[in-house]
Write a protein that holds these residues in place. Structure first.
Motif, PDB file in Angstrom:
ATOM      1  N   SER A 180       0.850  -1.189   0.000  1.00 52.54           N
ATOM      2  CA  SER A 180       0.000   0.000   0.000  1.00 52.54           C
ATOM      3  C   SER A 180       0.887   1.240   0.000  1.00 52.54           C
ATOM      4  CB  SER A 180      -0.884   0.011   1.252  1.00 52.54           C
ATOM      5  OG  SER A 180      -0.081   0.208   2.406  1.00 52.54           O
ATOM      6  N   ALA A 181       0.277   2.395  -0.261  1.00 55.01           N
ATOM      7  CA  ALA A 181       1.027   3.651  -0.220  1.00 55.01           C
ATOM      8  C   ALA A 181       1.629   3.850   1.170  1.00 55.01           C
ATOM      9  CB  ALA A 181       0.116   4.821  -0.588  1.00 55.01           C
ATOM     10  N   ARG A 182       0.882   3.535   2.200  1.00 50.94           N
ATOM     11  CA  ARG A 182       1.393   3.672   3.575  1.00 50.94           C
ATOM     12  C   ARG A 182       2.595   2.757   3.805  1.00 50.94           C
ATOM     13  NH1 ARG A 182       1.027   6.488   7.844  1.00 50.94           N
ATOM     14  NH2 ARG A 182       1.138   5.591   9.896  1.00 50.94           N
ATOM     15  N   GLN A 183       2.521   1.535   3.305  1.00 49.77           N
ATOM     16  CA  GLN A 183       3.646   0.605   3.455  1.00 49.77           C
ATOM     17  C   GLN A 183       4.874   1.118   2.698  1.00 49.77           C
ATOM     18  OE1 GLN A 183       1.421  -2.816   2.103  1.00 49.77           O
ATOM     19  NE2 GLN A 183       1.568  -3.779   4.117  1.00 49.77           N
ATOM     20  N   MET A 184       4.647   1.720   1.524  1.00 49.94           N
ATOM     21  CA  MET A 184       5.767   2.290   0.766  1.00 49.94           C
ATOM     22  C   MET A 184       6.397   3.450   1.528  1.00 49.94           C
ATOM     23  SD  MET A 184       4.217   2.133  -3.103  1.00 49.94           S
ATOM     24  CE  MET A 184       5.335   3.399  -3.649  1.00 49.94           C
ATOM     25  N   ILE A 185       5.576   4.284   2.127  1.00 50.25           N
ATOM     26  CA  ILE A 185       6.089   5.398   2.929  1.00 50.25           C
ATOM     27  C   ILE A 185       6.938   4.861   4.069  1.00 50.25           C
ATOM     28  CG2 ILE A 185       5.428   7.243   4.539  1.00 50.25           C
ATOM     29  CD1 ILE A 185       2.910   7.635   2.683  1.00 50.25           C
ATOM     30  N   MET A 186       6.418   3.849   4.761  1.00 50.32           N
ATOM     31  CA  MET A 186       7.153   3.292   5.898  1.00 50.32           C
ATOM     32  C   MET A 186       8.446   2.620   5.440  1.00 50.32           C
ATOM     33  SD  MET A 186       5.406   4.515   8.265  1.00 50.32           S
ATOM     34  CE  MET A 186       6.371   3.828   9.609  1.00 50.32           C
ATOM     35  N   MET A 187       8.417   1.964   4.288  1.00 52.42           N
ATOM     36  CA  MET A 187       9.633   1.352   3.746  1.00 52.42           C
ATOM     37  C   MET A 187      10.681   2.436   3.471  1.00 52.42           C
ATOM     38  SD  MET A 187      10.286  -0.673   0.153  1.00 52.42           S
ATOM     39  CE  MET A 187       9.279  -2.082   0.524  1.00 52.42           C
ATOM     40  N   GLY A 188      10.249   3.531   2.887  1.00 49.84           N
ATOM     41  CA  GLY A 188      11.160   4.630   2.600  1.00 49.84           C
ATOM     42  C   GLY A 188      11.727   5.245   3.865  1.00 49.84           C
ATOM     43  N   LEU A 189      10.878   5.430   4.874  1.00 51.48           N
ATOM     44  CA  LEU A 189      11.353   5.987   6.138  1.00 51.48           C
ATOM     45  C   LEU A 189      12.330   5.042   6.834  1.00 51.48           C
ATOM     46  CD1 LEU A 189       8.078   7.640   7.474  1.00 51.48           C
ATOM     47  CD2 LEU A 189      10.175   8.821   6.750  1.00 51.48           C
ATOM     48  N   GLU A 239      17.909  13.428   3.981  1.00 49.42           N
ATOM     49  CA  GLU A 239      17.119  14.349   4.804  1.00 49.42           C
ATOM     50  C   GLU A 239      15.911  14.872   4.039  1.00 49.42           C
ATOM     51  OE1 GLU A 239      19.714  17.382   6.319  1.00 49.42           O
ATOM     52  OE2 GLU A 239      20.850  15.940   7.524  1.00 49.42           O
ATOM     53  N   LYS A 240      16.095  15.189   2.769  1.00 44.79           N
ATOM     54  CA  LYS A 240      14.978  15.681   1.951  1.00 44.79           C
ATOM     55  C   LYS A 240      13.940  14.587   1.739  1.00 44.79           C
ATOM     56  CE  LYS A 240      17.883  18.995  -0.473  1.00 44.79           C
ATOM     57  NZ  LYS A 240      18.606  19.272  -1.710  1.00 44.79           N
ATOM     58  N   LEU A 241      14.419  13.366   1.415  1.00 41.08           N
ATOM     59  CA  LEU A 241      13.500  12.246   1.201  1.00 41.08           C
ATOM     60  C   LEU A 241      12.742  11.936   2.486  1.00 41.08           C
ATOM     61  CD1 LEU A 241      12.364   9.953  -0.552  1.00 41.08           C
ATOM     62  CD2 LEU A 241      14.375   8.579   0.118  1.00 41.08           C
ATOM     63  N   GLU A 242      13.450  11.892   3.600  1.00 41.19           N
ATOM     64  CA  GLU A 242      12.809  11.584   4.874  1.00 41.19           C
ATOM     65  C   GLU A 242      11.779  12.646   5.254  1.00 41.19           C
ATOM     66  OE1 GLU A 242      14.122   9.927   9.211  1.00 41.19           O
ATOM     67  OE2 GLU A 242      15.430  11.418   8.274  1.00 41.19           O
ATOM     68  N   ALA A 243      12.106  13.900   5.049  1.00 41.41           N
ATOM     69  CA  ALA A 243      11.163  14.980   5.376  1.00 41.41           C
ATOM     70  C   ALA A 243       9.892  14.851   4.536  1.00 41.41           C
ATOM     71  CB  ALA A 243      11.817  16.339   5.161  1.00 41.41           C
ATOM     72  N   TYR A 244      10.071  14.571   3.238  1.00 40.50           N
ATOM     73  CA  TYR A 244       8.912  14.424   2.369  1.00 40.50           C
ATOM     74  C   TYR A 244       8.063  13.233   2.799  1.00 40.50           C
ATOM     75  CZ  TYR A 244       5.954  13.578  -1.636  1.00 40.50           C
ATOM     76  OH  TYR A 244       4.854  13.357  -2.432  1.00 40.50           O
ATOM     77  N   LEU A 245       8.705  12.080   3.008  1.00 44.66           N
ATOM     78  CA  LEU A 245       7.962  10.877   3.387  1.00 44.66           C
ATOM     79  C   LEU A 245       7.281  11.050   4.739  1.00 44.66           C
ATOM     80  CD1 LEU A 245      10.452   8.122   2.188  1.00 44.66           C
ATOM     81  CD2 LEU A 245       8.224   8.697   1.166  1.00 44.66           C
ATOM     82  N   ASP A 246       7.925  11.753   5.641  1.00 44.58           N
ATOM     83  CA  ASP A 246       7.305  11.992   6.942  1.00 44.58           C
ATOM     84  C   ASP A 246       6.074  12.875   6.803  1.00 44.58           C
ATOM     85  OD1 ASP A 246       7.460  11.338   9.746  1.00 44.58           O
ATOM     86  OD2 ASP A 246       7.899  13.465  10.087  1.00 44.58           O
ATOM     87  N   GLU A 283       0.911  15.861   3.286  1.00 43.80           N
ATOM     88  CA  GLU A 283       0.993  15.808   1.830  1.00 43.80           C
ATOM     89  C   GLU A 283       0.537  14.441   1.358  1.00 43.80           C
ATOM     90  OE1 GLU A 283       4.222  17.439  -0.405  1.00 43.80           O
ATOM     91  OE2 GLU A 283       5.175  18.196   1.421  1.00 43.80           O
ATOM     92  N   ASP A 284       0.018  14.403   0.138  1.00 45.21           N
ATOM     93  CA  ASP A 284      -0.275  13.124  -0.504  1.00 45.21           C
ATOM     94  C   ASP A 284       1.020  12.620  -1.127  1.00 45.21           C
ATOM     95  OD1 ASP A 284      -2.982  13.238   0.104  1.00 45.21           O
ATOM     96  OD2 ASP A 284      -3.451  14.319  -1.755  1.00 45.21           O
TER      97      ASP A 284
END
Length: 151
Positions: A34-43, A89-96, A103-104
């Protein structure tokens, strides 16, 4: 040492490739995430890579730098860490911000952020392992000294 490092780095490569694949042209999420799982994977990727580099910088590189110029602060491997972390840092800030709902999540934005540090990350993953290979380590360390290194 290179084999141990390669194991850690392969984990980062695998996760990078899963995230990259999810953001590339296919439009499909990896393994039905899911999108949420992708966000968590990225974080998790950001957190784990940051932790990995912190251990290297605090415990491993200073010891290696005593004999190996590649691990001195002014040279490439540590400069690469700084470049990678600027992108992380930029990727983490966006994903957070996506995680909190501010943000979507847009795959094209994740890909753009990954592109910002991807080249230096992959170069670093390869070069660090090469530097730790036995033929290079033998130039600086005896077998007995190698046994005492912090890895």
């Amino acid at each position: 040492m290179s084999e141990q490092m390669e194991g850690f780095h392969n984990h980062f490569r695998l996760t990078w490739n899963q995230l990259w694949g999810a953001c590339s042209g296919t439009g499909k999420r990896p393994a039905g995430l899911s999108a949420r799982q992708m966000i968590m994977m990225g974080l998790q990727f950001c957190s784990q890579l940051d932790f990995h580099h912190s251990i290297e910088e605090q415990h491993i590189f200073p010891v290696l730098a005593k004999k190996m110029p590649e691990f001195r602060k002014e040279l490439d491997l540590l400069k690469q860490h700084k470049q990678i972390h600027a992108g992380l840092e930029k990727l983490e800030a966006y994903l957070d911000s996506c995680r909190t709902g501010e943000e979507d999540m847009r795959r094209e934005e994740v890909k753009r952020l990954m592109e910002g540090f991807g080249k230096v990350l992959w170069q670093h993953l390869d070069e660090e392992v090469q530097t730790l290979k036995a033929d290079n380590m033998r130039k600086y360390w005896s077998v007995e000294e190698m046994r005492r290194l912090p890895m």
